[in-house]
Design a protein around this motif. Structure first.
Motif, PDB file in Angstrom:
ATOM      1  N   LEU A   1       0.857  -1.127  -0.055  1.00 41.50           N
ATOM      2  CA  LEU A   1      -0.061  -0.024  -0.013  1.00 41.50           C
ATOM      3  C   LEU A   1       0.919   1.134  -0.023  1.00 41.50           C
ATOM      4  O   LEU A   1       0.620   2.185  -0.630  1.00 41.50           O
ATOM      5  CB  LEU A   1      -0.793   0.077   1.284  1.00 41.50           C
ATOM      6  N   GLU A   2       2.030   1.394   0.813  1.00 45.35           N
ATOM      7  CA  GLU A   2       2.850   2.369   0.649  1.00 45.35           C
ATOM      8  C   GLU A   2       3.499   2.428  -0.646  1.00 45.35           C
ATOM      9  O   GLU A   2       3.568   3.516  -1.132  1.00 45.35           O
ATOM     10  CB  GLU A   2       4.059   2.387   1.842  1.00 45.35           C
ATOM     11  N   LEU A   3       3.884   1.651  -1.279  1.00 48.98           N
ATOM     12  CA  LEU A   3       4.442   1.569  -2.503  1.00 48.98           C
ATOM     13  C   LEU A   3       3.339   2.212  -3.664  1.00 48.98           C
ATOM     14  O   LEU A   3       3.581   3.156  -4.334  1.00 48.98           O
ATOM     15  CB  LEU A   3       4.756   0.162  -3.208  1.00 48.98           C
ATOM     16  N   GLU A   4       2.123   1.841  -3.424  1.00 45.78           N
ATOM     17  CA  GLU A   4       1.174   2.344  -4.377  1.00 45.78           C
ATOM     18  C   GLU A   4       0.862   3.654  -3.867  1.00 45.78           C
ATOM     19  O   GLU A   4       0.661   4.694  -4.855  1.00 45.78           O
ATOM     20  CB  GLU A   4      -0.152   1.557  -4.045  1.00 45.78           C
ATOM     21  N   ASN A   5       0.914   4.088  -2.938  1.00 48.21           N
ATOM     22  CA  ASN A   5       0.673   5.641  -2.496  1.00 48.21           C
ATOM     23  C   ASN A   5       2.025   6.522  -2.956  1.00 48.21           C
ATOM     24  O   ASN A   5       1.774   7.412  -3.540  1.00 48.21           O
ATOM     25  CB  ASN A   5       0.674   5.864  -0.832  1.00 48.21           C
TER      26      ASN A   5
END
Length: 189
Positions: free
Chosen positions: A125-129
């Motif tokens: 999710l952090e990568l997506e953000n």
């Protein structure tokens, strides 16, 4: 120093043998201590595993933030470099973090599955953000941020599966073919 050696040996063993194939005896033997000495730092194998996992996730989050704070103006090359850096981090024998991440997110220990997947979901999710921010800040893709991010993550997922199960040669084959299709699809969307 011993606790660091224990965690390093645990990371290597969990990565190479999986959770079930790793014993505290193997870890202790690699460090050069008795198995009982591990219990002075960790109450059991689960605690050692979860500690290693948390540290690996934190290190990998730091890598993501470091990579995404050094943006280069050529978005295509930047994203391409990111994928290739993932591959390098996986194949580099001295860097077990990415191998651990991928092995454990695809094959977590059954009894720790919920905890493990929760941490890995936060990582991805952090990568997506970070990708969302990157696409949002580009004039070309600012109107299709979600599509650009999700399609990039899908491409990355497929390439990582190819790397795990097919090796570097299969990864390279798929990357060469899929990268231009992905990029041209974004431009023509």
């Amino acid at each position: 120093m011993t606790i660091t050696q224990i965690k390093k040996a645990a990371l290597l063993n969990f990565t190479e043998k999986g959770y079930d194939g790793t014993s505290l005896f193997d870890i202790a033997e690699e460090v050069g201590i008795k198995k009982q000495s591990i219990y002075s730092h960790f109450k059991n194998k689960d605690e050692l595993f979860l500690t290693v996992m948390d540290e690996v996730i934190n290190e990998e989050m730091n890598f993501l933030h470091h990579f995404f704070t050094h943006y280069k103006p050529d978005l295509k090359s930047y994203l391409e470099d990111f994928i290739l850096e993932f591959k390098e981090r996986y194949v580099n024998n001295e860097e077990y973090n990415m191998k651990f991440v991928l092995r454990m997110c695809y094959m977590p220990p059954f009894h720790l599955k919920e905890k493990v997947l929760k941490n890995f979901k936060l990582y991805f999710l952090e990568l997506e953000n970070l990708l969302n921010e990157l696409f949002l800040n580009t004039k070309v893709f600012s109107d299709k941020v979600s599509r650009a991010t999700l399609s990039f993550m899908t491409l990355l997922d497929g390439l990582l599966v190819a790397l795990i199960y097919g090796g570097v040669e299969r990864f390279n084959q798929k990357f060469q073919i899929s990268w231009e299709i992905y990029w041209n699809g974004l431009l023509n969307d």
